[in-house]
Structure formats: structure tokens, C-alpha cells
Write an enzyme that holds these catalytic residues in place. Structure first.
Site, short mmCIF file in Angstrom:
data_model
loop_
_atom_site.label_atom_id
_atom_site.label_comp_id
_atom_site.label_asym_id
_atom_site.label_seq_id
_atom_site.Cartn_x
_atom_site.Cartn_y
_atom_site.Cartn_z
N LYS A 116 0.80 -1.21 0.00
CA LYS A 116 0.00 0.00 0.00
C LYS A 116 0.85 1.27 0.00
O LYS A 116 0.50 2.27 -0.64
CB LYS A 116 -0.94 0.00 1.20
CG LYS A 116 -2.08 -1.02 1.10
CD LYS A 116 -2.99 -0.94 2.32
CE LYS A 116 -4.22 -1.82 2.15
NZ LYS A 116 -3.88 -3.23 2.04
N GLU A 200 -3.23 7.06 7.55
CA GLU A 200 -4.07 7.90 6.72
C GLU A 200 -5.05 8.68 7.59
O GLU A 200 -5.38 8.26 8.70
CB GLU A 200 -4.89 7.05 5.74
CG GLU A 200 -4.07 6.37 4.68
CD GLU A 200 -4.93 5.50 3.76
OE1 GLU A 200 -4.42 5.12 2.70
OE2 GLU A 200 -6.09 5.21 4.11
N HIS A 235 -14.89 -4.12 7.93
CA HIS A 235 -14.08 -4.01 6.71
C HIS A 235 -14.31 -5.15 5.73
O HIS A 235 -13.59 -5.26 4.73
CB HIS A 235 -12.59 -3.88 7.04
CG HIS A 235 -12.27 -2.79 8.02
ND1 HIS A 235 -12.47 -1.45 7.75
CD2 HIS A 235 -11.80 -2.84 9.30
CE1 HIS A 235 -12.12 -0.72 8.79
NE2 HIS A 235 -11.72 -1.53 9.75
N ARG A 297 -6.62 -8.43 -9.61
CA ARG A 297 -7.29 -9.70 -9.86
C ARG A 297 -8.76 -9.43 -10.12
O ARG A 297 -9.21 -8.29 -10.06
CB ARG A 297 -7.16 -10.61 -8.64
CG ARG A 297 -7.66 -9.96 -7.35
CD ARG A 297 -7.68 -10.90 -6.17
NE ARG A 297 -7.86 -10.22 -4.91
CZ ARG A 297 -9.00 -9.76 -4.42
NH1 ARG A 297 -10.10 -9.90 -5.14
NH2 ARG A 297 -9.07 -9.17 -3.25
#
Length: 668
Positions: A116, A200, A235, A297
Site C-alpha cells: 500500500k 491515513e 471491513h 485480480r
């Protein structure tokens, strides 16, 4: 075009890929673990190879075994599905080195987007907006603490190699940052072998919007519009839809444009998804959507994109991997209607959503919609793999129609004895906020009370009344009317001229058992008391309990209830919930006793004596009713000191197991 494909995966996605391959005349090859020897994907393939024990690391995650299976069967291409090896760059390289076609992006693209922090830096260079934060190399606690303060709380700590919510921690207060950081690092190390994190800014009303992109080996990249995956629990995505609600053309242009930039930045080939986080606090705005990550993917939710675009994404994967160009130009890809997908999981919403495993003794999916599944009735839900057992997909002209149809479909799901989340899905889809499009990733947590299984208690009453009505055999008479005088079981169960006529049953829902009390009101109506709630239940006169469906009113609201006889007890399904309803049974020679002092027959038999009468004072252990069964007499005794409140059994009566024989009231 290649002539054979091995799918290096299992379950639903393997079956999905096989479906397209067979339509295109491509030979299909499955791999399977010992736990999946009888799985649906194994039988649907033209050929199947055992690659190891149940544990994924010794089978589906063992690239060498997968390649050996491909060589042994003469496979020309490998499709990785999603999960397992699908985003493993080393495996993709090994496939190419073995002379096989890899149906996926170039390994360099996988690596570029796999971490990430590196992906965010790459996106910044490509001019793609990213969430404000820190993704630097300095991982000291001091630096990370300082960066969190600079960004401003709340912040989100994320494992750089994370996914599926693992290694992700929200921190609202600086005093909690150290603990959150330590937890995220531990989870990242355990799940991905990498304890590095990024930080973040936490968006207080986030929406999860993603764009389906597709690239080919000729440099062409297109998008197939957006999906909204905001309905999540911890999540994990629950319901996905396309297009995204509230999406203006200006915001769509900004988001899809950013997605194309992201894909071009890594020379992307094949199917991929660019995921964005949007601030939904004041509607969607072009400057309020930021890059989050890329999935290199096919996604679980790809069917909603297929539905609104009319494209078979797996076919596109095959063609692009074989060197062909993308079949359509960007201006030829059009949005049509609205699609929604719900993930049906083998889990127990009433018990913290714990996964549920075991044999699917009863497994019926709704008709008239697309259902992608890798299991069938008689199959197993294993402890070794993801608990998703099916995806329910609908396509309608409008969002309102799609939500209503998917809610209806979720209510038609029948799964037993494995627990499933169908009722939970239905409640999500029917919630006023969801119907209005007012969703964000915190929706489920905020509305937990309304979405919990306890919110549908009328289903319990309908199910219990259904059992009573089914024993009345409404459809067993040529007149279509029941007879209260019949002694062969066709009349009202428990009917007595000089007694209450009430009966008791047990409802089993999500592992809980509750006493239910039923009393006939008239030929079709019942008073039902269960879990401290009282209901009036009416079976519609024309209903046949021997049919699959019956109409039952609960407190004046019409219901559709489906019955499945499994000998005794019986299965009842309503609103996606499963109820196993039967009469109490007891081991030994005593009656089953409910907390209110009711004595229930432990087995079918004949009443031969009633030593105690209404009003008698009895001591614990004193005989109240004597039942003859299996050529023996069974004395049913008082469970505690008290007074005989009622005796509903008369000498000579034939009773079924679970019938209420008497009730003892404790002494004040």
C-alpha cells in the site's frame, strides 16, 4: 485461444470460471484438497487433481503442487480466481517460466500495487489523488506518532501489505495511538509477514467506491464504471451495487479518469479494480474521492459489473491473456439498469457472526436470479476456508427495484443446519436508510440493533404457529376445512372441551431454545407467546401446509412461510431465517419441564392416571400424571413444591411428545 485452463482455486469462483470456459469450448481442470474431494467444483470440472491436505498452505497455496497438476493434465493456462495465489507475483512468474499462460496481470504490476505504501507513492507520481497521510520508510514509533499528529485525529493505521481489514486500526485519541500501532503491527506480521504500516486521515463518513478496469497487451485500458461496496461489516464487504448511488456524471468522470491513470501507471493487463475512499458527509464530490488501493485480480463482486454492462469479464480475461485486444472500445461500454449482490455467508449473526460449519442437509437458493455458488445440498462447509457459500445477484431497471428484488431473494434462502446470514441481508436491504441510498462503511455498526436477528421476533411466532397448523393438517380434508373433533391428529392440536387446549413447543433459532405457548382462538387463529412476546397468528383458510408455502398473518401483517418436513421435528423458513421446531423430548422417564412449571410429555403415549387434580398442593417429586409408553408406565412428577394450576391431560388420551400435560405453580 488456448484449449484448456486449470483454475488454481476452489468453490464458487472455480465454478464461475468453469462456466465461461465450457461455453467457449475450453477444457476445464480443477485442483482440490482432501477436504474438497466431494466439492461441487471438482465434479463440474472435466478433470480434477488432488493437491494436498485440507490446510490451504499445504494445497491451494502451494504453487509447486498447482504447477505439477497443470503439467500432469496438459493444461495450457492457469486462472487464479481470487484469494490464494491470485496476487502472488512469484507464482505468476513461475507459471510463465513453466511455459503456461498466466490469466492475470504482469508480475511487475502485481508487485507495484501489492504494498500500500509503494502504491500510494506511485499514484502520487501518476497524478492520482490519494488520501492524506504518511507512507514513509521511517517506521519508528516516534516518527509515526508525530505523523499522526500532523495528519490530525482520527487516523487510520494500515498494514502496508494488508487486506480484508487485517492490520487496520482506527485511532481517535493520541493517548491510544501506541496501543493501536502495536496491534496493527502484530496483525500485519501474523497475516502477511510484514509489520510495516502507513497512516491515513480517517474519513468520518467514508464510502467505498471502486472502478473496474481492464487492460490488454496492446496498450489499451478501459473502465467498466464504478461499484459501491460501502455496506461492510468490520471491513468485510456485505452488499455491493453498480452503479454507485448519488453518483453524478462529473464525479463519475473524475473517478473513472483517475482509475484509468492508475492502471496505465503500471501498464496493467487483464481485470483489476481501483478502490477509492469517498467522503460522504456532504454528498459525493469530485475533490472528495481518493485512491485507496488496487486489487490486481478479479473481484468477488464482479457480477454486478457484468450485469450492468452485459460483459462476461472472465471471457475478457481469457481473450486478453491469449493476446487478443479488449473486445469493446470505451464508448461502446454502456451502463444499463442497476445491479446488486449480497454475499451469503455460513455464519451466525445472532452469535457475533461466528462462522458456521458442517453438512448442508438442506440448501435451497432463490429462483429467477443469478446465484454463484460452489456448494450444494449434501455438501460440506469446511472450517478450513472462507465461509462465503453463495452470491445472490439481481439486475433491475432501478435501484429501488433491485433492492426490493434482492431482499425478496434473501428471504427465500433455505439453509439448514448450517447457520446463514440471509435474514440479516434482508434486513439490511429493507432498512430505510439503505433504500434511500444513505450508506457509508459505518452503516451496519450504527444500525446494529435494527439489523440483529432479535428484530424479527414475529418470525418465531409465525414459525411456531405454522407447526401447530401443520399438525392440524389443513389440507388433509376434501372440504379444505379442519375438524376440531377428529382424534386422529387432523383437528386442532391439544383441543379439549374442559381444558385450555394450549400446547407448548420449542423453537430453535441460531442455537437458542425457547418455550412457546400456543392456544387456539378459532379454527384458524392462535395466541402465541414466545420469548416474553405475545402475538396473534392466523393461518389463511386457503393455505395448504403440505405445500411449500403458506400465508400466515402475524399481528395482522401477511407473511409467506415455507415448510420443509424433515421427519420430526420440522423446518420452517421465513425471511431468510431457519427454525427447527419440534416437541420437547427428554431422556429417562421424567417429563420435560419448562421454567414456568409446565410438564411436557417426554414421548408419545397414553394417559393412564392423573393422581393430582387442579388445586392440589404437591411436593417436589410427587406424581402428577402417569403416561404409558413402550409397554411401561412413566410417572411425571412435580418439579418443585407448589400448586397444580392445570391438568390438560385426561385419562385415556393419546398424546404426542411435547404435549403439555399439566402446569405447576410455585408457592408464593
Amino acid at each position: 485461444m488456448f484449449k484448456s485452463v486449470l483454475v488454481a482455486n476452489r468453490g464458487e469462483i472455480a465454478c464461475r470460471v468453469f462456466r465461461t470456459a465450457k461455453r467457449m469450448g475450453i477444457r476445464t481442470i480443477a485442483v482440490y484438497s482432501e477436504a474438497d474431494a466431494n466439492a461441487l467444483h471438482v465434479r463440474e470440472a472435466d478433470e480434477a487433481v488432488l493437491i494436498g491436505p485440507a490446510a490451504a498452505r499445504e494445497s491451494y497455496l502451494d504453487g509447486a503442487k498447482v504447477l505439477a497438476a497443470a503439467k500432469a493434465t496438459g493444461a495450457e493456462a492457469i486462472h487464479p480466481g481470487y484469494g490464494f495465489l491470485s496476487e502472488n507475483a512469484d507464482f505468476a512468474e513461475a507459471v510463465a517460466a513453466a511455459g503456461l499462460i498466466w490469466i492475470g496481470p504482469d508480475p511487475s504490476s502485481i508487485r507495484a500495487m501489492g504494498l500500500k505504501d509503494a502504491a500510494k507513492e506511485l499514484m502520487i507520481q501518476a497524478g492520482v489523488p490519494v488520501t492524506p497521510g504518511y507512507q514513509g520508510a521511517d517506521q519508528s514509533e516516534e516518527t509515526l506518532t508525530a505523523e499522526a499528529a500532523r495528519i490530525g485525529y482520527p487516523v487510520l493505521i494500515k498494514a502496508v501489505a494488508g487486506g480484508g481489514g487485517k492490520g487496520m486500526k482506527r485511532v481517535d485519541d493520541p493517548a491510544d495511538f501506541a496501543a493501536g500501532l502495536a496491534s496493527a503491527k502484530r496483525e500485519g506480521a501474523a497475516a502477511f509477514g510484514d509489520d510495516r504500516v502507513l497512516i491515513e486521515r480517517y474519513i468520518t463518513r467514508p464510502r467505498h467506491i471502486e472502478v473496474q478496469v481492464f487492460g490488454d497487451k496492446h496498450g489499451e485500458v478501459v473502465h467498466l464504471y464504478e461499484r459501491d461496496c460501502s455496506l461492510q461489516r468490520r471491513h468485510q464487504k456485505v452488499i455491493e451495487e453498480a452503479p454507485a448511488p448519488g453518483m453524478s456524471e462529473a464525479v463519475r468522470a473524475a473517478v473513472t479518469g483517475a482509475a484509468i491513470k492508475a492502471a496505465r501507471a503500471v501498464n496493467y493487463v487483464g481485470a483489476g479494480t481501483i478502490e477509492f475512499i469517498a467522503d460522504a458527509s456532504d454528498g459525493l464530490k469530485a475533490d472528495g474521492v481518493w485512491f485507496m488501493e488496487m486489487n490486481t485480480r478479479l473481484q468477488v463482486e464482479h457480477p454486478v459489473t457484468e450485469s450492468v454492462t452485459g460483459v462476461d469479464l472472465v471471457e475478457w480475461q481469457f481473450r486478453v491473456a491469449a493476446g487478443e485486444r479488449i473486445p469493446l472500445k470505451q464508448d461502446q461500454i454502456q451502463l444499463n439498469g442497476w445491479a446488486m449482490e449480497a454475499r451469503l455467508y455460513a455464519e451466525d449473526p445472532a452469535n457475533g457472526f461466528l462462522p458456521s460449519i458442517g453438512k448442508l442437509e438442506h440448501f435451497v437458493m432463490p429462483d429467477g436470479i443469478r446465484v454463484d455458488t460452489g456448494v450444494e445440498q449434501g455438501g460440506e462447509v469446511s472450517q478450513f476456508y472462507d465461509p462465503m457459500i453463495a452470491k445472490l445477484i439481481v439486475h433491475e431497471d432501478t435501484r429501488e427495484a433491485a433492492a426490493a428484488r434482492l431482499a425478496e431473494a434473501a428471504g427465500e434462502v433455505e439453509v439448514w443446519p448450517v447457520k446463514a446470514n440471509a435474514g440479516f441481508l434482508k434486513r439490511c436491504l429493507e432498512h430505510p436508510r439503505f433504500v434511500a441510498g444513505d450508506v457509508d462503511t459505518g452503516f451496519i455498526a450504527a444500525e446494529e440493533g435494527a439489523l440483529s436477528g432479535q428484530a424479527d421476533r414475529p418470525s418465531l411466532a409465525a414459525a411456531v404457529a405454522g407447526l401447530l397448523a401443520s399438525h392440524a393438517r389443513w389440507a388433509g380434508h376434501s372440504s379444505g376445512q379442519p375438524s376440531p373433533w377428529s382424534s386422529n391428529g387432523d383437528g386442532l392440536f391439544g383441543f379439549r372441551l374442559n381444558a385450555s387446549g394450549a400446547a407448548c413447543a420449542v423453537v430453535s433459532i441460531n442455537g437458542e431454545q425457547s418455550a412457546a405457548r400456543l392456544k387456539p382462538r378459532d379454527a384458524y387463529g392462535f395466541d402465541v407467546s414466545i420469548r416474553n412476546d405475545d402475538f396473534v397468528v392466523e393461518v389463511h383458510p386457503g393455505s395448504s401446509l403440505r405445500d411449500i408455502r403458506s400465508r400466515i398473518d402475524v399481528d395482522g401483517r401477511d407473511s409467506q412461510v415455507r415448510f420443509r418436513n424433515a421427519d420430526t421435528p420440522e423446518l420452517v423458513f421465513r425471511n431468510g431465517e431457519a427454525f427447527k421446531i419440534g416437541w420437547f423430548r427428554a431422556s429417562g422417564q421424567g417429563a420435560t419441564v419448562i421454567a414456568d412449571g409446565s410438564l411436557l410429555a417426554p414421548m408419545p403415549g397414553k394417559i393412564v392416571a392423573t393422581p393430582a387434580k387442579v388445586g392440589d398442593v404437591v411436593a417436589k417429586g410427587q406424581p402428577v400424571v402417569v403416561l404409558e409408553a413402550m409397554k411401561m408406565e412413566h410417572a411425571l412428577t412435580a418439579p418443585f413444591d407448589g400448586v397444580v394450576e392445570s391438568v390438560t391431560a385426561l385419562v385415556g388420551d393419546q398424546v404426542v411428545d411435547g404435549f403439555e400435560l399439566a402446569r405447576i405453580k410455585g408457592e408464593a
